[in-house]
Write a protein that holds these residues in place. Structure first.
Motif, PDB file in Angstrom:
ATOM      1  N   TYR B  88     -54.980  -0.347  38.744  1.00  0.00           N
ATOM      2  CA  TYR B  88     -55.529  -0.695  37.441  1.00  0.00           C
ATOM      3  C   TYR B  88     -54.616  -1.646  36.670  1.00  0.00           C
ATOM      4  O   TYR B  88     -55.081  -2.617  36.058  1.00  0.00           O
ATOM      5  N   THR B  89     -53.328  -1.388  36.742  1.00  0.00           N
ATOM      6  CA  THR B  89     -52.420  -2.242  35.963  1.00  0.00           C
ATOM      7  C   THR B  89     -52.347  -3.648  36.560  1.00  0.00           C
ATOM      8  O   THR B  89     -52.244  -4.642  35.844  1.00  0.00           O
ATOM      9  N   LEU B  99     -52.486 -14.858  36.722  1.00  0.00           N
ATOM     10  CA  LEU B  99     -52.759 -14.513  38.115  1.00  0.00           C
ATOM     11  C   LEU B  99     -52.851 -13.018  38.375  1.00  0.00           C
ATOM     12  O   LEU B  99     -53.558 -12.576  39.269  1.00  0.00           O
ATOM     13  N   ILE B 100     -52.110 -12.221  37.610  1.00  0.00           N
ATOM     14  CA  ILE B 100     -52.010 -10.806  37.937  1.00  0.00           C
ATOM     15  C   ILE B 100     -51.653 -10.030  36.674  1.00  0.00           C
ATOM     16  O   ILE B 100     -51.070 -10.583  35.747  1.00  0.00           O
ATOM     17  N   GLY B 101     -52.013  -8.742  36.665  1.00  0.00           N
ATOM     18  CA  GLY B 101     -51.623  -7.915  35.536  1.00  0.00           C
ATOM     19  C   GLY B 101     -50.181  -7.431  35.716  1.00  0.00           C
ATOM     20  O   GLY B 101     -49.710  -7.287  36.841  1.00  0.00           O
ATOM     21  N   SER B 102     -49.521  -7.206  34.624  1.00  0.00           N
ATOM     22  CA  SER B 102     -48.140  -6.728  34.713  1.00  0.00           C
ATOM     23  C   SER B 102     -48.147  -5.249  35.088  1.00  0.00           C
ATOM     24  O   SER B 102     -49.192  -4.613  35.167  1.00  0.00           O
ATOM     25  N   GLY B 107     -49.221   3.905  36.775  1.00  0.00           N
ATOM     26  CA  GLY B 107     -49.497   5.342  36.659  1.00  0.00           C
ATOM     27  C   GLY B 107     -50.349   5.697  35.448  1.00  0.00           C
ATOM     28  O   GLY B 107     -50.237   6.800  34.914  1.00  0.00           O
ATOM     29  N   PHE B 108     -51.201   4.761  35.018  1.00  0.00           N
ATOM     30  CA  PHE B 108     -52.051   4.934  33.826  1.00  0.00           C
ATOM     31  C   PHE B 108     -51.208   5.163  32.556  1.00  0.00           C
ATOM     32  O   PHE B 108     -51.697   5.716  31.576  1.00  0.00           O
ATOM     33  N   ASN B 109     -49.955   4.729  32.611  1.00  0.00           N
ATOM     34  CA  ASN B 109     -49.102   4.851  31.434  1.00  0.00           C
ATOM     35  C   ASN B 109     -49.684   3.980  30.305  1.00  0.00           C
ATOM     36  O   ASN B 109     -49.877   2.787  30.478  1.00  0.00           O
ATOM     37  N   GLY B 110     -49.962   4.590  29.174  1.00  0.00           N
ATOM     38  CA  GLY B 110     -50.531   3.840  28.050  1.00  0.00           C
ATOM     39  C   GLY B 110     -52.039   3.665  28.125  1.00  0.00           C
ATOM     40  O   GLY B 110     -52.641   3.069  27.245  1.00  0.00           O
TER      41      GLY B 110
END
Lengths: 112, 463
Positions: B88-89, B99-102, B107-110
């Protein structure tokens, strides 16, 4: 004793079974089989591609009878199984050496 | 998503005009109706993957039906874990270089219970992430149609984890992530024409070619073993697709209902057009054709479902059914690749048509946050659509090829000739879907697990 093995059209099974039952034959072994012979395969289409299925479904009936009944049983099968089209099937006749009824241990013609 | 942005902009405008109402911008408010709708839509999309297992499972031979089911079913588990950990991140996390998510949502943090206004301002961020998860699951599952009946399970697992991480997640970011380069280009993909269908279909084609043809392909008839299963699967896909397309509005609103209408219309039109094409071409309207046509229509409308009118959907479906039919019947036999269950034929080709059709039929009358297409006087959208198609093809072709070669260096990707003859159900999973004979089995030490034999044996002996 003879074994009569008839390979027939699946749709004719019930008719033959009933005709044999009227004649007094109630014991038989029936198997679904596939095979090929004079009858050409069938055409099936899946997602725009045609396939010829060479092996066609048939039903095989095996009956063991006393020698004196053989001709009559064959006549019944022919009369009921025949459509006149290619693919009606075949009948094979074999000699049977002996038969045994498992429950009682009886042998010979008494066992069939 | 675009509507949401617009709604947000309007809200901001309102807030500027009425300073007294500034509290509205501080905490985006959860809408219970929208939240309920997106939760149900997520569950609907989840059901598509078991539906796909039925759709594909009916089309394989009886010795491979369980392995085909497994390839879809286990992806629900694999991707669910991958998504929470990293997927997901990578796909939706704060942008890195377009280009990409950070990795900040690792771990679904935030990813919590308050809305993320960038994506869906009226539902908790978590349910947006779960809705997207269901898309991430079904996309690799679609590929399994191309590789059916011949891929070894260990290699399959490795391939899918890598494919999800290195192809799906970046592509989803390009197209849907805030500041993704294809999104910034202005290309429209409402529910996943490029991200889901082109990527899976094209990757499937590459995998089918790299794996090679099934034994006997082109000589022996490798026929579907249970078509009623396939038709039921198509029905479940159609059902779940309402969640897929209407749910992509991310709100229970008019845009969602329009997506619902165009989805159903296109599926119906394509079922009819595929059937007609087949009837004219081969003389028989097949049930498999009707089911396949419906799926082709659903694929074709997917990218366009938030931007087109019902009449445009009719055209998209009619063309989609015929184009996909020609793909699976003419194109496949002409080039001779073994796209076993036509993942490329339905999803690659249908998805490509859908992306082009979006460039033709999109109109701001349906979605002011979208754009006008070529037929509404704007050729610019088509250019963006074509760039997004080419980029998706390139990523899918190169990425899939490299991943398969890497996996093959560690574990063979192709089942051996013996494994293929016996069937993957028994050789990969030690199970059979159907029994021909009454079995006398004894418990082995390891419990109920069957002994794996070269050929299915009637009795199973303890070692």
């Amino acid at each position: 004793m003879k074994k009569i093995e008839a390979v027939i059209r699946p749709s004719k099974l019930d008719e033959i079974k009933d005709a044999l039952g009227i004649f007094g034959i109630h014991g038989m072994t029936v198997t679904e089989v596939i095979g090929c012979g004079l009858q050409k395969g069938k055409k099936e289409v899946y997602r725009g591609t045609e396939y010829t299925i060479d092996l066609l479904p048939k039903v095989k009936i095996e009956i063991v009878v006393r020698d004196k009944w053989v001709d009559e049983v064959i006549r019944i099968i022919i009369n009921t199984a025949r459509t006149g089209e290619i693919g009606d099937g075949k009948i094979f006749i074999y000699p049977i050496e002996n038969a045994v009824r498992i429950r009682t241990g009886e042998g010979g013609e008494e066992a069939i | 998503m675009k509507t949401v942005k617009l709604a947000l902009a309007l809200t901001l405008l309102l807030v500027l005009a009425l300073p007294g109402m500034a509290w509205a911008a501080d905490a985006p408010k959860i809408d219970t109706g929208d939240t309920t709708f997106v939760m149900i839509a997520s569950a609907l999309v989840m059901l598509m993957t078991p539906g796909l297992a039925l759709f594909y499972g009916g089309m394989v031979r009886r010795k491979n039906v369980l392995s085909t089911f497994m390839q879809s079913f286990i992806l629900i588990a694999i991707i669910s874990v991958q998504w929470v950990l990293i997927g997901y991140t990578l796909a939706f996390g704060p942008d890195k270089g377009h280009l990409i998510g950070s990795l900040s949502w690792l771990g679904f943090n935030g990813v919590g219970m308050t809305p993320n206004a960038d994506y869906a301002a009226t539902v908790p961020h978590q349910i947006f992430a779960m809705f997207q998860l269901m898309f991430a699951i079904i996309t690799p599952a679609l590929i399994t149609g191309s590789i059916a009946e011949r891929m070894r399970f260990p290699a399959f697992l490795a391939f899918m984890v890598l494919w999800a991480t290195f192809i799906y997640d970046p592509l989803a970011h390009w197209v849907w992530g805030v500041n993704g380069w294809i999104r910034n280009l202005g290309a429209l993909d409402f529910a996943g024409g490029t991200v889901v269908h082109i990527s899976s279909g094209v990757s499937g084609l590459v995998a089918a070619i790299v794996l090679g043809k099934r034994k006997g392909y082109g000589k022996d008839p490798l026929l579907p073993h249970q078509l009623p299963m396939t038709v039921l699967g198509a029905g479940l896909l159609w059902f779940g697709w309402f969640g897929f397309n209407a749910g992509s509005a991310l709100a229970a609103n008019g845009l969602a209902t329009n997506a619902f209408v165009v989805t159903n219309t296109s599926a119906a039109a394509a079922a009819l057009s595929w059937l007609t094409a087949e009837w004219l071409h081969h003389g028989k309207p097949t049930v498999l054709g009707a089911a396949s046509g419906a799926v082709a229509g659903l694929v074709a409308i997917t990218p366009a479902s938030g931007y087109v009118t019902p009449m445009s959907a009719l055209a998209i479906g009619l063309v989609g059914g015929v184009v996909c039919y020609l793909g699976v019947s003419v194109l496949k036999s002409k080039f001779g690749y073994d796209d076993a269950l036509d993942a490329f034929g339905c999803h690659g080709i249908g998805g490509t048509w859908g992306a082009i059709a979006t460039g033709l039929f999109a109109t701001k009358a349906i979605n002011p946050a979208g754009a006008d297409g070529l037929f509404y006087g704007n050729p610019g959208l088509m250019k963006a659509q074509l760039i997004s198609i080419v980029a998706t093809y390139a990523l899918a072709i190169v990425g899939t090829f490299v991943i398969l070669k890497v996996v093959n260096a560690f574990t063979p990707i192709r089942a051996t000739a013996d494994e293929e003859m016996t069937g993957l159900d028994l050789t990969m999973h030690g199970e059979e879907a159907y029994r021909d004979l009454v079995m006398s089995a004894s418990h082995s030490k390891s419990g109920y697990r069957e002994k794996v034999a070269e050929t299915p044996s009637v009795s199973v002996n303890a070692p």
